[in-house]
Design a protein around this motif. Sequence first.
Motif, PDB file in Angstrom:
ATOM      1  N   HIS A  49      66.082  34.797  34.803  1.00 44.69           N
ATOM      2  CA  HIS A  49      66.275  36.222  34.576  1.00 44.69           C
ATOM      3  C   HIS A  49      64.834  36.761  34.839  1.00 44.69           C
ATOM      4  CE1 HIS A  49      70.000  35.613  32.895  1.00 44.69           C
ATOM      5  NE2 HIS A  49      70.240  37.016  32.872  1.00 44.69           N
ATOM      6  N   HIS A 175      70.410  43.420  37.380  1.00 44.05           N
ATOM      7  CA  HIS A 175      69.833  42.045  36.938  1.00 44.05           C
ATOM      8  C   HIS A 175      68.567  41.848  36.243  1.00 44.05           C
ATOM      9  CE1 HIS A 175      70.258  37.704  36.006  1.00 44.05           C
ATOM     10  NE2 HIS A 175      69.185  37.695  36.914  1.00 44.05           N
ATOM     11  N   ALA A 176      68.601  41.530  35.064  1.00 45.61           N
ATOM     12  CA  ALA A 176      67.351  41.382  34.194  1.00 45.61           C
ATOM     13  C   ALA A 176      66.644  42.778  34.232  1.00 45.61           C
ATOM     14  CB  ALA A 176      66.605  40.193  34.607  1.00 45.61           C
ATOM     15  N   ASN A 237      64.565  39.559  39.135  1.00 44.64           N
ATOM     16  CA  ASN A 237      65.095  40.680  38.694  1.00 44.64           C
ATOM     17  C   ASN A 237      65.616  41.706  39.620  1.00 44.64           C
ATOM     18  OD1 ASN A 237      62.144  41.203  37.781  1.00 44.64           O
ATOM     19  ND2 ASN A 237      63.005  43.083  37.933  1.00 44.64           N
TER      20      ASN A 237
END
Length: 270
Positions: A49, A175-176, A237
């Motif tokens: 992450h 994402h993240a 990310n």
Amino acid sequence: MTDDSTRTTDSARTTEDPYRVAEMTWREIEDALESTSTLLLPVGTTEQHGHHLPLGVDVYMPEAIGERVAERSPALLAPPIWYGVSPHHTFKPGTFTLSSETFQRYVTDVCASAGRWGIESVVLLNGHYLAQDPELEIVVRELRSEHGIEAFHAPLVELFAEVAEEIRTGEVSFHASEFETSIMLELFPELVRMDRAERVDPPRESLPLTDYDALGDNKVGWSLTAEDMDELTPTGNIGDPTVATAETGAALVDAAVSELCRLVDALEDD
């Protein structure tokens, strides 16, 4: 030593009653089943992450949210599923992944075994939303058709989507980035390294009906490979985690908890 005659016969569950299955004895489970037949199962994965978040984000989030739900509504909280479908994140070390078939069989077997000791409803709290939604939809179908369990798939992003759309700051949270980082700042701030967070913009354009955003124009099924991700992001990310705040996270968590409590309460009143 006490015998079974000393056990409580009061079926009214209170907020002080135990609900974390892993911490309970079988007799406590038996007592709890007098007042609930609903199981919350956090389902995530262990994957990269970015530079600023730990590998366990997709499990930490649904387990903590499930705990808040079980504190308010009559449900048991199962130990989480730590390994999921994450082949696209294997371009960074620390990521574990299962095949779709192994994952589906594993989650199905876990839920089916709970059905044998009295669970009638299972809510799959999916912290690895989008990526393993297809597998969990199949699990729900099998649990309902083959095992007689009233199963539900609850991707966290769907539970807080309306609130997220209203309060988001970043243009992209894939994402993240803003959503996951904000939730972790609310739930586990000690595990977030905001000084390492970096903005990574996705491609300027995506194909029609697809988008690099958790709330985007994703109208058709598609997926990324590890090679795709390696080209897209040097950090891991996609999006801007630097705009994340604990206040945003609290609003997203509250929305998810509220929606899940409504479902659990309705299941138990049914």
